[in-house]
Design an enzyme around this catalytic site. Sequence first.
Site, mmCIF file in Angstrom:
data_model
loop_
_atom_site.group_PDB
_atom_site.id
_atom_site.type_symbol
_atom_site.label_atom_id
_atom_site.label_comp_id
_atom_site.label_asym_id
_atom_site.label_seq_id
_atom_site.Cartn_x
_atom_site.Cartn_y
_atom_site.Cartn_z
ATOM 1 N N LEU A 196 -17.496 -9.495 -20.283
ATOM 2 C CA LEU A 196 -17.374 -8.073 -20.605
ATOM 3 C C LEU A 196 -15.921 -7.610 -20.634
ATOM 4 O O LEU A 196 -15.062 -8.147 -19.938
ATOM 5 C CB LEU A 196 -18.168 -7.253 -19.587
ATOM 6 C CG LEU A 196 -19.660 -7.605 -19.490
ATOM 7 C CD1 LEU A 196 -20.335 -6.721 -18.444
ATOM 8 C CD2 LEU A 196 -20.366 -7.478 -20.837
ATOM 9 N N GLY B 171 -14.392 -2.814 -24.417
ATOM 10 C CA GLY B 171 -15.299 -2.416 -25.502
ATOM 11 C C GLY B 171 -16.702 -2.172 -24.955
ATOM 12 O O GLY B 171 -17.338 -1.149 -25.242
ATOM 13 N N HIS B 172 -17.180 -3.108 -24.120
ATOM 14 C CA HIS B 172 -18.503 -2.923 -23.516
ATOM 15 C C HIS B 172 -18.503 -1.685 -22.607
ATOM 16 O O HIS B 172 -19.461 -0.925 -22.595
ATOM 17 C CB HIS B 172 -18.884 -4.147 -22.663
ATOM 18 C CG HIS B 172 -19.034 -5.413 -23.456
ATOM 19 N ND1 HIS B 172 -18.136 -6.454 -23.362
ATOM 20 C CD2 HIS B 172 -19.970 -5.804 -24.348
ATOM 21 C CE1 HIS B 172 -18.523 -7.436 -24.159
ATOM 22 N NE2 HIS B 172 -19.626 -7.073 -24.769
ATOM 23 N N GLN C 44 -28.041 -17.911 -31.986
ATOM 24 C CA GLN C 44 -27.187 -17.204 -32.946
ATOM 25 C C GLN C 44 -25.849 -17.908 -33.180
ATOM 26 O O GLN C 44 -25.019 -17.415 -33.927
ATOM 27 C CB GLN C 44 -26.973 -15.761 -32.523
ATOM 28 C CG GLN C 44 -26.083 -15.551 -31.301
ATOM 29 C CD GLN C 44 -26.048 -14.095 -30.885
ATOM 30 O OE1 GLN C 44 -26.989 -13.558 -30.332
ATOM 31 N NE2 GLN C 44 -24.929 -13.424 -31.168
ATOM 32 N N VAL D 230 -12.931 -0.528 -29.596
ATOM 33 C CA VAL D 230 -11.828 -0.305 -28.648
ATOM 34 C C VAL D 230 -10.772 -1.369 -28.934
ATOM 35 O O VAL D 230 -11.099 -2.539 -29.162
ATOM 36 C CB VAL D 230 -12.328 -0.411 -27.187
ATOM 37 C CG1 VAL D 230 -11.189 -0.197 -26.205
ATOM 38 C CG2 VAL D 230 -13.438 0.601 -26.945
ATOM 39 N N SER E 231 -12.606 -8.210 -27.834
ATOM 40 C CA SER E 231 -13.662 -9.179 -28.097
ATOM 41 C C SER E 231 -13.655 -10.209 -26.978
ATOM 42 O O SER E 231 -12.585 -10.553 -26.446
ATOM 43 C CB SER E 231 -13.392 -9.874 -29.435
ATOM 44 O OG SER E 231 -14.146 -11.062 -29.535
HETATM 45 O O1 PAF Z 1 -22.966 -8.662 -30.127
HETATM 46 C C1 PAF Z 1 -23.429 -9.419 -29.250
HETATM 47 O O2 PAF Z 1 -22.887 -9.557 -28.148
HETATM 48 C C2 PAF Z 1 -24.700 -10.203 -29.538
HETATM 49 O O3 PAF Z 1 -24.774 -10.552 -30.880
HETATM 50 C C3 PAF Z 1 -25.976 -9.498 -29.096
HETATM 51 C C4 PAF Z 1 -26.221 -8.205 -29.852
HETATM 52 C C5 PAF Z 1 -25.908 -9.210 -27.592
HETATM 53 C C6 PAF Z 1 -27.197 -10.405 -29.339
HETATM 54 O O4 PAF Z 1 -27.082 -11.608 -28.638
#
Ligand code: PAF
Length: 284
Positions: free
Chosen positions: A33, A36-37, A61, A179, A188
């Site tokens: 984190l 941005g989060h 993903q 951010v 990021s």
């Molecule tokens: O943006 C991200 O961190 C990821 O793609 C998400 C939305 C948490 C899905 O795993």
Amino acid sequence: MIIFKKSQDIKDYILREKTLGHKPGFIPTMGALHAGHLSLIAKARANKMLLICSIFVNPTQFNDKNDFEKYPVTIEADIEMLENAGCDVLFLPSVDEIYPGGPEKAKGYDFGYLDTILEGAQRPGHFHGVGQVVARLLEIVQPHTLYLGQKDYQQCLVLRKLTELMGLKELKVEICPTVREADGLAMSSRNRRLTESQRAIAGLIYQCLVSIESKQHAGDFSVVKKECEDIMKAKGMTPEYVALADAHDLTILENYDADRPMVALIAARIGEIRLIDNILVERH
Ligand code: PAF
């Protein structure tokens, strides 16, 4: 902050909270984190939500095995950050909890055109995986509002479409501004993998986006695009795309179009680190 590892436990908890009138605001993350989060958390707090975050590094993903293996995991620091930020609930599931029958059995969604361009084209299968995990998380959490960061612009559009495909008409999707570091680099989780010399040039991505915006009256996007690609290459970066698109539906634009809302998007590699960024092109 309460930490749940089991889907049924968090589901029951949230259902109980809902009966007490609390509205769940949900921020799905893959951890590592950063500010941005925290800005998403601040937004959800300002909206007086029952604040729910998830941390799950979703294997489905990652089209690049190396990227998955090297994805930063900083769980202790993340938990501390979430506690300090006033997060109410953290969902920390295992792979089995998210994909009980294995990832192959998880329901997939078809995002059509959105999955064929830019990130979809560069990272085959990426949005399929994002759709799988977010669909599952939404089924478990059943939030009132889903908070997403604009840095992943295409992901935001994909996830809006996901909520339509899932028939979640009541669910609000809030997209929060990117951010940035002092030199413009978008926050990021992958930034922490940059070496000092790579970090020193990474702000160039944002500078290129700003130049795309500032040169909109000069007319020819292909010239501006080439300039951006050349500048990035000269610094040793590998641009994957420098694009201009309709901000609503991501139709790729060959040139500036004053009659459409526009977004400029860049993906570039610095060494083995792949970074993406975008800005909405404001009219001047
Ligand atoms: O943006 C991200 O961190 C990821 O793609 C998400 C939305 C948490 C899905 O795993």
